[in-house]
Motif scaffolding. Structure first.
Motif, PDB file in Angstrom:
ATOM      1  N   ARG A 205       0.849  -1.186   0.000  1.00 40.25           N
ATOM      2  CA  ARG A 205       0.000   0.000   0.000  1.00 40.25           C
ATOM      3  C   ARG A 205       0.887   1.240   0.000  1.00 40.25           C
ATOM      4  N   PHE A 206       0.583   2.164  -0.881  1.00 38.19           N
ATOM      5  CA  PHE A 206       1.402   3.358  -1.037  1.00 38.19           C
ATOM      6  C   PHE A 206       0.515   4.589  -0.984  1.00 38.19           C
ATOM      7  N   ARG A 207       0.935   5.590  -0.206  1.00 30.02           N
ATOM      8  CA  ARG A 207       0.207   6.859  -0.131  1.00 30.02           C
ATOM      9  C   ARG A 207       1.206   8.010  -0.202  1.00 30.02           C
ATOM     10  N   LEU A 208       0.912   8.976  -1.053  1.00 32.63           N
ATOM     11  CA  LEU A 208       1.730  10.169  -1.226  1.00 32.63           C
ATOM     12  C   LEU A 208       0.812  11.372  -1.137  1.00 32.63           C
ATOM     13  N   GLY A 209       1.114  12.310  -0.225  1.00 35.13           N
ATOM     14  CA  GLY A 209       0.159  13.383  -0.012  1.00 35.13           C
ATOM     15  C   GLY A 209       0.766  14.702   0.395  1.00 35.13           C
ATOM     16  N   LEU A 210      -0.093  15.714   0.394  1.00 36.08           N
ATOM     17  CA  LEU A 210       0.246  17.065   0.833  1.00 36.08           C
ATOM     18  C   LEU A 210      -0.839  17.513   1.797  1.00 36.08           C
ATOM     19  N   GLU A 211      -0.452  17.818   3.020  1.00 37.41           N
ATOM     20  CA  GLU A 211      -1.397  18.220   4.067  1.00 37.41           C
ATOM     21  C   GLU A 211      -1.142  19.666   4.455  1.00 37.41           C
TER      22      GLU A 211
ATOM     23  N   GLY B  65       4.334  -5.957   5.226  1.00 39.79           N
ATOM     24  CA  GLY B  65       3.753  -5.770   6.552  1.00 39.79           C
ATOM     25  C   GLY B  65       4.496  -4.795   7.437  1.00 39.79           C
ATOM     26  N   VAL B  66       5.528  -4.127   6.929  1.00 39.26           N
ATOM     27  CA  VAL B  66       6.299  -3.148   7.704  1.00 39.26           C
ATOM     28  C   VAL B  66       5.987  -1.756   7.164  1.00 39.26           C
ATOM     29  N   PRO B  67       5.233  -0.920   7.897  1.00 42.43           N
ATOM     30  CA  PRO B  67       4.942   0.434   7.431  1.00 42.43           C
ATOM     31  C   PRO B  67       6.195   1.322   7.492  1.00 42.43           C
ATOM     32  N   VAL B  68       6.520   1.954   6.377  1.00 45.45           N
ATOM     33  CA  VAL B  68       7.625   2.901   6.284  1.00 45.45           C
ATOM     34  C   VAL B  68       7.025   4.271   5.982  1.00 45.45           C
ATOM     35  N   PHE B  69       7.503   5.324   6.666  1.00 46.08           N
ATOM     36  CA  PHE B  69       6.912   6.639   6.489  1.00 46.08           C
ATOM     37  C   PHE B  69       7.999   7.710   6.449  1.00 46.08           C
ATOM     38  N   ALA B  70       7.668   8.823   5.814  1.00 46.85           N
ATOM     39  CA  ALA B  70       8.541   9.999   5.762  1.00 46.85           C
ATOM     40  C   ALA B  70       7.660  11.232   5.669  1.00 46.85           C
ATOM     41  N   ARG B  71       8.063  12.313   6.331  1.00 48.16           N
ATOM     42  CA  ARG B  71       7.273  13.556   6.327  1.00 48.16           C
ATOM     43  C   ARG B  71       8.207  14.760   6.380  1.00 48.16           C
ATOM     44  N   VAL B  72       7.904  15.754   5.559  1.00 51.96           N
ATOM     45  CA  VAL B  72       8.582  17.049   5.609  1.00 51.96           C
ATOM     46  C   VAL B  72       7.639  18.013   6.315  1.00 51.96           C
TER      47      VAL B  72
ATOM     48  N   THR C  41       3.859   7.269   2.702  1.00 56.86           N
ATOM     49  CA  THR C  41       3.836   6.042   3.497  1.00 56.86           C
ATOM     50  C   THR C  41       3.822   4.845   2.552  1.00 56.86           C
ATOM     51  N   LEU C  42       4.438   3.769   2.990  1.00 57.07           N
ATOM     52  CA  LEU C  42       4.519   2.560   2.171  1.00 57.07           C
ATOM     53  C   LEU C  42       4.546   1.349   3.086  1.00 57.07           C
TER      54      LEU C  42
ATOM     55  N   THR D 196      11.178  14.005   9.047  1.00 58.48           N
ATOM     56  CA  THR D 196      11.084  12.835   9.917  1.00 58.48           C
ATOM     57  C   THR D 196      10.822  11.609   9.052  1.00 58.48           C
ATOM     58  N   PHE D 197      11.406  10.492   9.435  1.00 54.66           N
ATOM     59  CA  PHE D 197      11.177   9.249   8.714  1.00 54.66           C
ATOM     60  C   PHE D 197      11.415   8.095   9.664  1.00 54.66           C
ATOM     61  N   GLY D 198      10.883   6.945   9.320  1.00 56.00           N
ATOM     62  CA  GLY D 198      11.050   5.773  10.172  1.00 56.00           C
ATOM     63  C   GLY D 198      10.212   4.619   9.686  1.00 56.00           C
ATOM     64  N   LEU D 199      10.135   3.600  10.503  1.00 58.71           N
ATOM     65  CA  LEU D 199       9.331   2.433  10.199  1.00 58.71           C
ATOM     66  C   LEU D 199       8.758   1.868  11.482  1.00 58.71           C
TER      67      LEU D 199
END
Length: 315
Positions: free
Chosen positions: A225-231, A273-280, A268-269, A306-309
């Motif tokens: 599952r992949f999500r790319l966004g602007l908040e 089964g391991v969620p990986v995320f990154a945010r500016v 987010t990706l 910030t990024f992590g899993l």
């Protein structure tokens, strides 16, 4: 028991109601025109029917419209700080002015509309909705601070009112693009002659809200599952309150915060089964202005990454 002898009793009444029709048709429609192969379509149907995926047990059913409303009535005590520590006395405990209970009234009503979503292979189960709400808040005999950090209470018959509305929505377009919005409007008024109390009616922006524009794909070649966004978050100008570091209380000022919008970019990706995320965070810092303050001279968080899993050892 000592406080009960000093402060008056509190009383609150809360009422709420909802009006809904019976469960209606399915929230999701399986659109065979979007299939790339019979296998992909069959796999999608199996995925939607599995209880462990998206917490959905088969095609969901929903109510197309919901009416709701609530009302709260309260007789609230002054805080311990207001009752025993004058604002400019530091940490000296002493009896302040004679205070009586504030009378607080709040009422709101609204409607929520749900719309069924067409679902094809690799689509995310995020139905569209629209919610509208209006509200009214009133505080009689409000306890507040003036610009000299003194505790003041509005007189009998003097009140401060806030009224406005809110709209929430989720819109889906181009199959995998979503826009979620939450926009509020509110206006404050008072019949009291106090200039400082008038400042409190201006301490909340008339317009504020948030939006989230994102691309969501349930299955991609490089993950599940992949999500790319602007908040974004935005607000119009308002009169800020300043923080007294000794007492930890906020006080009115004449400092006006200009309009501002803050943008965060994120991705987010799910990989095996391991969620990986990154945010500016605050990606647009210094792009429009030299920065902004939600409290005078206390700037917000600067641009950061910030990024992590997230790893689950036991499932």
């Amino acid at each position: 028991q000592t406080l009960n002898n000093v402060l008056p009793s509190e009383r609150t009444i809360s009422l709420s109601t909802e009006l809904q029709p019976p469960l209606w048709r399915s929230s999701y429609k399986f659109n065979r025109q979007w299939k790339k192969a019979d296998e992909a379509l069959q796999d999608s149907v199996i995925t939607l029917s599995a209880s462990k995926i998206d917490s959905i047990k088969g095609p969901d059913r929903f109510r197309p419209v919901t009416l709701f409303g609530s009302a709260d009535f309260g007789s609230m005590n002054p805080s311990l700080f207001q009752a025993f520590i004058p604002g400019d006395s530091g940490s000296i405990f002493m009896s302040g002015v004679d205070l009586i209970n504030q009378q607080i009234t709040h009422a709101d009503a609204g409607i929520r509309l749900n719309f069924p979503a067409a679902v094809g292979p690799r689509d995310t189960l995020l139905p569209m909705y629209l919610e509208a709400r209006v509200f009214l808040s009133r505080v009689d005999r409000m306890i507040y601070y003036d610009r000299q950090m003194n505790v003041v209470q509005a007189g009998e018959g003097e009140a401060i009112n806030w009224f406005g509305g809110q709209i929430k929505a989720r819109v889906r377009f181009l199959r995998k693009l979503y826009l979620e919005t939450d926009i509020s409007y509110q206006l404050g008024q008072t019949n009291a002659p106090s200039v400082d109390l008038l400042r409190y009616t201006q301490s909340i922006p008339q317009w504020h809200g948030r939006f989230n524009l994102f691309y969501d794909n349930k299955r991609v070649s490089f993950g599940r599952r992949f999500r790319l966004g602007l908040e974004g978050q935005f607000f119009t100008n308002y009169v800020a309150q300043t923080l007294d570091p000794v007492s930890g209380q906020y006080f009115p000022t004449d400092y006006r915060i200009p309009p501002y919008i803050r943008l965060d970019a994120y991705a987010t990706l799910d990989v095996l089964g391991v969620p990986v995320f990154a945010r500016v965070v605050h990606a647009n810092e210094l792009a429009l202005t030299q920065g902004y303050f939600t409290t005078p001279f206390y700037p917000m968080l600067e641009r950061s990454i910030t990024f992590g899993l997230s790893w689950t050892f036991f499932d």
